[in-house]
Design an enzyme around this catalytic site. Sequence first.
Site, mmCIF file in Angstrom:
data_model
loop_
_atom_site.group_PDB
_atom_site.id
_atom_site.type_symbol
_atom_site.label_atom_id
_atom_site.label_comp_id
_atom_site.label_asym_id
_atom_site.label_seq_id
_atom_site.Cartn_x
_atom_site.Cartn_y
_atom_site.Cartn_z
ATOM 1 N N HIS A 46 -15.229 4.155 -4.387
ATOM 2 C CA HIS A 46 -16.367 4.783 -4.236
ATOM 3 C C HIS A 46 -16.745 5.080 -2.794
ATOM 4 O O HIS A 46 -17.457 6.140 -2.471
ATOM 5 C CB HIS A 46 -17.431 4.490 -5.110
ATOM 6 N N GLU A 68 -10.563 6.807 -8.418
ATOM 7 C CA GLU A 68 -11.624 6.483 -8.840
ATOM 8 C C GLU A 68 -11.934 6.723 -10.344
ATOM 9 O O GLU A 68 -12.092 6.233 -11.324
ATOM 10 C CB GLU A 68 -12.710 7.100 -8.111
ATOM 11 N N ASN A 411 12.559 -13.731 5.212
ATOM 12 C CA ASN A 411 13.955 -14.602 5.034
ATOM 13 C C ASN A 411 13.639 -15.553 3.892
ATOM 14 O O ASN A 411 14.596 -15.760 3.026
ATOM 15 C CB ASN A 411 13.730 -15.626 6.463
#
Length: 675
Positions: A46, A68, A411
């Site tokens: 918001h 929203e 990795n």
Amino acid sequence: MEMNQYLEVFIEESKEHLQACNEKLLELEKNPTDLSIVNDIFRSAHTLKGMSATMGYEDLASLTHQMENVLDAIRNEKLSVSAEILDVVFASVDDLEEMVFSIAEGGDGKKDVSRVVEMLKKIENGEAVAEESSPSNEVTLSQSIQDYDDYENAVIQQSKEQGFSAYELTITLREDCLLKAARVFMVFEILEQAGEVIKSVPSVDQLEEEKFDHQFTVAIVTKDSSEDIQNKVMKVSEIDSVNVQPIVVSERNMKQAHEETSQQQLTVAEEEVPKHVQAKEQVKTASKQVAATSTKTIRVNIERLDILMNLFEELVIDRGRLEQISKDLNNNELNETVERMSRISGDLQNIILNMRMVPVETVFNRFPRMIRQLAKDLNKKINLEIIGAETELDRTVIDEIGDPLVHLLRNAIDHGVEMPDVRVKNGKSEEGNVVLRAYHSGNHVFIEIEDDGAGINRERVLKKALDRGVVTEQIASTLTDKQVYELIFSSGFSTADQISDISGRGVGLDVVKSTIESLGGTVSVDAQEGKGSLFSIQLPLTLSIISVMLVELRKEKYAIPLSSIIETAVIKKDEILQAHNQKVIDFRGKIVPLVFLSEIFEVPEESENEDFVSLIIVRKGDKMAALVVDSFIGQQEIVLKSLGNYLNSVFAISGATILGDGQVALIVDCNSLIK
């Protein structure tokens, strides 16, 4: 209004809100029923929407608004959190991040986000967003998409109190339906005879204009049973299916509806008012406290801190010069003044260095999201645990360690942690654990990446090292397990065609090592095959001003960082021993090789007949060496200056500094001297 002056603040705050969204979404994924988390995400979204609209970035504001809406439906319990919904919200945050970064780089913040917006709208309208979703899932999603406002909630509640039932009907037309609007009209006619239609998704206008696919949802209050309603609607031709579900008004909505009804009837319980007022007062007080706290900190551009640091470095050099002059003149008043100035500048130095310290969480924050995506791509289950994110490091170091850490984490997940079925077969839980840990120790910060995966296969690493000529067979036979594992940092292991041959370990790890060492740090690895691996990075706290021991070689001065020094010693010449054609000493029961700096740096020899030798015992990890010098000058704080591009490859010299007497002293890189 001129917005450019607010642009920097907007970008920084937008990044913070998006980071908060990412973190909270990951949290929500673990606790899908915790609505307080959704409220936090909603607040960030918001605020971002408001800021974007104010700054004129309409695309940003529009996408945030759509996101929203979905969050609002979740927090009002009209939508249930699911993996599909979270994927779309995550994708929205990704798009928002791209737009903010575009603005930060001078762009206009525009991006084609129609696909994400469409998916968000589908979620909002109760349509399935994933093709693989089962029909039952679609129904479940449809059942919970209706966005009832307070009035509608009140109508449903009052109807129930009067003996009516409220249902949501999800009606699917046949694929070959030609006159969709006509069928919708017929359905509505039946429903209006049976009760009262209170809402439809899409809206009636859109249905009339056939702006929907083949499915629509209608909410109705009626005294008929769900079976009767379903049978009546199914009588309309070209209807494929009708799913009828009772509308369950959430407790919150019921309370709101009840309160609204109660207010209309003027029967509000008197004790509710003080509570309401009290809550409002608490909110006001909290807001004031937040406002008061926010004024205690200010945002400072890092470039300004860099300028301040550079100026202070000059001051440190002049401080050294003043101390030297004061010592030469031996004037009491001057000595006192210089001592006082040194004390104050020391405090000032600590403050400036602390201002540049940043928690490593600024780097760590981006990893949970990366790990989630990586785990999803690789079909693995990964639990990332972050420990010590509050540990602070100099900003210069923070900027550099992100990429090496990404490399090591990728990795660990790609090649370390096994597939879930393999883990189960090996007696492990199907979810792999990766721990990212940071902590202070002395003048260093340690960052560790630990996984409980497959570890490293010693024989395969050794075979590859021999094939590539990284080690000889003679040396290979003498290497310990840890020394073999550290071969994966050799440049010979860094090309892509070697990945599969060594279980993937070593992919570009030479780059990781060189980056860490360029920061004055070290990286090491330990592993146990089948149990997991531990990569450990040691970093200095700060890079610019360091404490050193100044020493003399003939008439030249050198600086040795205190962080490497164990202790200094003066021994008799006859205590020097010979082992394997190398001069060594017995240092507390341990054989330590001697390194003659005058030979290393080719300082002109002078005839000497001294019986004693001055030594500085230094270490790198668990290895030690004794540096032979002519004499010690003393401890001093110096400003590290780079040697520049032309001299950056000088062996065992990491930089230079200007001393108080104007002389230049080279800074010895002890890590290079110890092999």
